[in-house]
Design a protein around this motif. Sequence first.
Motif, PDB file in Angstrom:
ATOM      1  N   PHE A 280       0.940  -1.419  -0.056  1.00 50.50           N
ATOM      2  CA  PHE A 280       0.063   0.408   0.267  1.00 50.50           C
ATOM      3  C   PHE A 280       0.439   1.360  -0.390  1.00 50.50           C
ATOM      4  N   GLU A 281       1.875   1.489   0.903  1.00 48.17           N
ATOM      5  CA  GLU A 281       3.001   2.613   0.580  1.00 48.17           C
ATOM      6  C   GLU A 281       3.484   3.024  -0.390  1.00 48.17           C
ATOM      7  N   ALA A 282       3.918   1.773  -1.366  1.00 48.61           N
ATOM      8  CA  ALA A 282       4.738   1.710  -2.396  1.00 48.61           C
ATOM      9  C   ALA A 282       4.024   2.962  -3.452  1.00 48.61           C
ATOM     10  N   VAL A 283       2.486   2.637  -3.520  1.00 46.66           N
ATOM     11  CA  VAL A 283       1.414   3.104  -4.009  1.00 46.66           C
ATOM     12  C   VAL A 283       1.585   4.575  -3.992  1.00 46.66           C
ATOM     13  N   CYS A 284       0.961   4.433  -2.721  1.00 50.98           N
ATOM     14  CA  CYS A 284      -0.014   6.285  -1.570  1.00 50.98           C
ATOM     15  C   CYS A 284       1.515   7.404  -1.836  1.00 50.98           C
ATOM     16  N   THR A 285       2.864   6.357  -1.201  1.00 51.83           N
ATOM     17  CA  THR A 285       3.212   8.119  -0.581  1.00 51.83           C
ATOM     18  C   THR A 285       4.273   8.433  -2.360  1.00 51.83           C
ATOM     19  N   THR A 286       4.293   7.640  -2.934  1.00 51.96           N
ATOM     20  CA  THR A 286       5.125   8.387  -4.091  1.00 51.96           C
ATOM     21  C   THR A 286       3.843   9.129  -4.585  1.00 51.96           C
ATOM     22  N   ILE A 287       2.772   8.748  -5.458  1.00 57.12           N
ATOM     23  CA  ILE A 287       1.936   9.718  -6.012  1.00 57.12           C
ATOM     24  C   ILE A 287       1.074  10.449  -4.848  1.00 57.12           C
ATOM     25  N   TRP A 288       0.118  10.313  -3.704  1.00 52.44           N
ATOM     26  CA  TRP A 288      -0.558  11.039  -3.297  1.00 52.44           C
ATOM     27  C   TRP A 288      -0.197  11.511  -1.868  1.00 52.44           C
ATOM     28  N   HIS A 289       0.695  11.471  -1.206  1.00 52.58           N
ATOM     29  CA  HIS A 289       1.115  11.416   0.246  1.00 52.58           C
ATOM     30  C   HIS A 289       2.278  11.743   0.566  1.00 52.58           C
ATOM     31  N   LYS A 290       2.991  12.983  -0.206  1.00 51.09           N
ATOM     32  CA  LYS A 290       4.959  13.439  -0.140  1.00 51.09           C
ATOM     33  C   LYS A 290       5.460  12.823   0.619  1.00 51.09           C
TER      34      LYS A 290
END
Length: 208
Positions: free
Chosen positions: A178-188
Amino acid sequence: MHVLKKQLIAASLPLMVMFAMPAHASQCDFTPDKEGFDFSFTAFGAPDKSYVVSGNRFTKYEVASESGKLLNATIDIDASSLDTSHDLSNGMGGEWPDSIPPVRNENVVKNLFMNFVDPGTIQAKIVEIKDGELSLDVTMNGETRTVPMSYEVVDGKLQAKGSLDILDFNASEAFKKFEAVCTTIWHKGKTWSTVDLTFTVPVEEAGC
């Protein structure tokens, strides 16, 4: 006479202690109206937690209580029914378009919840209630952890708040995906594994 007086005082001490006990020592008994039940969670991104996604809900769940009381009440959640459309803040002072929540829902469900050992399933049970605090046993990814929550009753509604860490549920592998997707695209650059929980339910109080 002095001996008799001492005996009378000693005999009366238990009664004195009993009447001196505060009224709130009795345990509140709550009868909930499950039709008015509502719950949500808040998730965080960015190193300073400035990206806040609040009001996240699940649209498919079942609330039950064999006794009709709040104590030992349960909720079974279908985590694939996630709805993150309540909060469209993009963490940069603007708002996401309406097309974003479905994408965000899929990212969370596909990359986190469906990677649990019991995919898409979350259960919770209220196992203790006392003096403004309750204990919520949460089960996901095959693990059960007790989440402490504070509560207050305002205008006939019990309002509870707490937080949990997804990593406490042996979910580091699922969270990495989950982190691999969201950290880069969404979560700064930072996705937090901690989430804040809230629930409210109308209650009738007795014995408080």
